[in-house]
Design an enzyme around this catalytic site. Structure first.
Site, PDB file in Angstrom:
ATOM      1  N   SER A 197      28.438  -6.966  35.054  1.00 45.72           N
ATOM      2  CA  SER A 197      28.108  -5.817  34.227  1.00 45.72           C
ATOM      3  C   SER A 197      27.247  -4.820  34.994  1.00 45.72           C
ATOM      4  O   SER A 197      27.669  -4.259  35.994  1.00 45.72           O
ATOM      5  CB  SER A 197      27.422  -6.284  32.938  1.00 45.72           C
ATOM      6  OG  SER A 197      27.213  -5.226  32.049  1.00 45.72           O
TER       7      SER A 197
ATOM      8  N   ASP B 134      28.934   1.471  32.528  1.00 48.22           N
ATOM      9  CA  ASP B 134      28.359   0.495  33.448  1.00 48.22           C
ATOM     10  C   ASP B 134      29.483  -0.075  34.314  1.00 48.22           C
ATOM     11  O   ASP B 134      30.624   0.397  34.275  1.00 48.22           O
ATOM     12  CB  ASP B 134      27.631  -0.606  32.677  1.00 48.22           C
ATOM     13  CG  ASP B 134      28.570  -1.422  31.801  1.00 48.22           C
ATOM     14  OD1 ASP B 134      29.682  -0.944  31.481  1.00 48.22           O
ATOM     15  OD2 ASP B 134      28.210  -2.555  31.432  1.00 48.22           O
TER      16      ASP B 134
ATOM     17  N   ASP C  25      31.403  -2.782  34.333  1.00 42.45           N
ATOM     18  CA  ASP C  25      32.637  -3.360  33.803  1.00 42.45           C
ATOM     19  C   ASP C  25      33.196  -2.595  32.612  1.00 42.45           C
ATOM     20  O   ASP C  25      34.113  -3.064  31.942  1.00 42.45           O
ATOM     21  CB  ASP C  25      32.439  -4.834  33.445  1.00 42.45           C
ATOM     22  CG  ASP C  25      31.523  -5.053  32.247  1.00 42.45           C
ATOM     23  OD1 ASP C  25      30.525  -4.330  32.137  1.00 42.45           O
ATOM     24  OD2 ASP C  25      31.791  -5.970  31.446  1.00 42.45           O
TER      25      ASP C  25
ATOM     26  N   ASP D  62      32.102  -1.666  29.567  1.00 47.02           N
ATOM     27  CA  ASP D  62      31.927  -1.979  28.144  1.00 47.02           C
ATOM     28  C   ASP D  62      30.690  -1.309  27.556  1.00 47.02           C
ATOM     29  O   ASP D  62      30.421  -1.460  26.363  1.00 47.02           O
ATOM     30  CB  ASP D  62      31.901  -3.493  27.898  1.00 47.02           C
ATOM     31  CG  ASP D  62      30.671  -4.187  28.474  1.00 47.02           C
ATOM     32  OD1 ASP D  62      29.927  -3.557  29.258  1.00 47.02           O
ATOM     33  OD2 ASP D  62      30.459  -5.378  28.146  1.00 47.02           O
TER      34      ASP D  62
END
Length: 471
Positions: free
Chosen positions: A108, A242, A244, A246
């Site tokens: 993340s 961010d 990834d 999400d």
């Protein structure tokens, strides 16, 4: 012969607020295999499947970790479908549509020397009980001696794009949209989608090195960069995520990044959501705006938000949730432009941005200004041991008035203390200060809320400074 629970217990890898996280050097092939074997075993207790989906972010370590997960799946007699570099919600959406489990290799927003694994059952993100079961599962497996090459399928990317083409409308068409691409897993996908919707897209800040963007602690450099880009390119909005994909970042025509929970309120209003589940750290403007029939406050972390959906869906037709980081979770199916958008109970960065943009005929700033003017800020102390954070918070809960006095708030009146997740204290003047250990890294996080942006930021700065003095 290795056993998954022993490998995991010796690995220094732990579950945080969302997924298993740790240093890259600790994510050895056998550790990745152990987590995968345990996850498959736990998922098989409730579901029948013979395939598993895997995707990755752009971290240097992610592909090798995916190879190890795929090899473990092969050892277990499970076929792997590899979707390459895509946003986490794209993988989750595809795996739920196919009815198969999934593993997302991503850390993340945390630095590139760390990484992580996120797990999805065929019906969505794993629960906290699932995490416990994975840690305890006793699955024998052979140490990995080779890692397979992985062929990339485009299906997850295409399905995710098709999900959001429903947002095509005249408001979006013609907008000048800047995309701060950095190393986001969805950077190419976002450009393609916004172009399809008729926007004029300007790609900005692309990096071949991993950039750890934390949407809850945006750097001053990125704040300045947003204002400069919006002015330089005459943007209607600037969008980023961010690592990834999400957690969203959205700046309007003024170049100021919106707080994630403010974006969440606007998205929920745009979608006509009736009931919300949100972490305790979110802005109290959620209740004050009066737009929702019920708001449930949970612990911080998407599994807790998702857990609240069961109750809310039994009583309301349109249910959703979001976090202070901006990730939006759609808890029920909804209809938009006469087309159904299926529930996606995991954090998503695209839905809130597209929903708000579809309403922004006169810009994004006026939408924000119509909300109750409550302002939040957050930051953290890095390299702050989790045990030390927990000890400090325990003292604060035991003697809140004394603790606040030690932080320099001796004249403040204490209105209430909330211990749902950490130490959250409401003061008589309406200010709120919230302390908790990060669930993903050795950091102590501080959230604050006040009647002005400057005073909220001052509360965070003063509190973190004084905490380091106390330490």
């Amino acid at each position: 012969m290795l056993y998954s629970n022993y490998v995991i217990s010796d690995s220094n890898i732990a579950f945080g607020t969302s997924g298993a996280r740790g240093l890259v050097v600790d994510f050895t092939p056998d550790v990745c295999a152990a987590f995968t074997h345990s996850f498959i075993e736990v998922a098989h207790r409730s579901f029948e499947f013979d395939r598993i989906a895997i995707a990755i972010d752009n971290r240097p370590s992610s592909y090798a970790m995916a190879q190890a997960c795929a090899m473990a799946a092969k050892q277990a007699g499970i076929e792997t479908v590899f979707y390459g570099v895509v946003p986490t919600p794209a993988l989750a959406y595809q795996s739920m549509d196919e009815g198969i489990p999934a593993v997302m290799v991503t850390g993340s927003h945390i630095p590139f020397d760390r990484n992580g694994l996120k797990f999805y059952r065929p019906d969505g993100e794993i629960t906290k009980p699932d995490e416990k079961a994975i840690l305890e599962a006793d699955v024998p497996f052979e140490s990995l001696s080779e890692l397979p090459d992985l062929d990339v399928s485009e299906e997850a990317k295409l399905a995710y794009l098709n999900r959001y083409k429903v947002f095509a409308n005249p408001v979006i068409a013609g907008k000048r949209v800047g995309i701060y691409e950095h190393s986001s897993a969805g950077r190419d996908l976002y450009r393609e989608l916004f172009s399809h919707l008729g926007a004029e897209v300007i790609s900005l800040g692309r990096s071949e090195e991993f950039v750890p963007i934390d949407t809850e602690a945006v750097s001053e450099e990125d704040r300045v960069r947003a204002r400069d880009w919006v002015a330089q390119y005459d943007l209607d909005l600037l969008f980023s995520t961010d690592g990834d994909g999400d957690r969203p970042l959205l700046a309007g025509e003024d170049g100021e990044w919106l707080r994630g929970d403010v974006l969440g309120i606007l998205c929920a209003q745009a979608l006509g959501i009736e009931a919300l589940a949100v972490p305790v750290s979110c802005n109290t403007a959620i209740e004050q705006c009066g737009a929702f029939k019920e708001v449930q406050r949970t612990r911080i972390g998407s599994p807790y938000v998702i857990d609240a959906f069961t109750d809310l869906n039994s009583r309301f037709r349109k249910v959703a949730g979001f976090e202070a980081n901006g990730g939006f979770l759609l808890g029920s199916d909804i209809t938009l432009n006469d087309k159904q958008i299926k529930a996606l109970p995991t954090r998503d960065a695209l839905l809130p941005v597209l929903a708000v943009l579809s309403l922004a005929k006169n810009g994004i700033v006026p939408l924000v200004q119509q909300l109750p003017q409550r302002f939040t800020a957050s930051d953290r102390i890095k390299n702050f041991a989790t045990d030390k954070s927990k000890s400090m918070i325990a003292k604060a809960i035991e003697a809140p008035v004394e603790f606040m006095g030690n932080l320099g708030y001796s004249s403040a009146l204490v209105d209430s203390v909330n211990t749902v997740d950490g130490f959250r204290i409401s003061l008589g003047n309406g200010d709120i200060i919230h302390l908790r250990p990060s669930g993903n890294a050795p950091e102590l996080r501080c959230y604050a809320e006040s009647n002005t942006s400057d005073s909220a930021q001052l509360l965070v700065s003063k509190t973190l400074t004084q905490l380091q003095v106390l330490d």
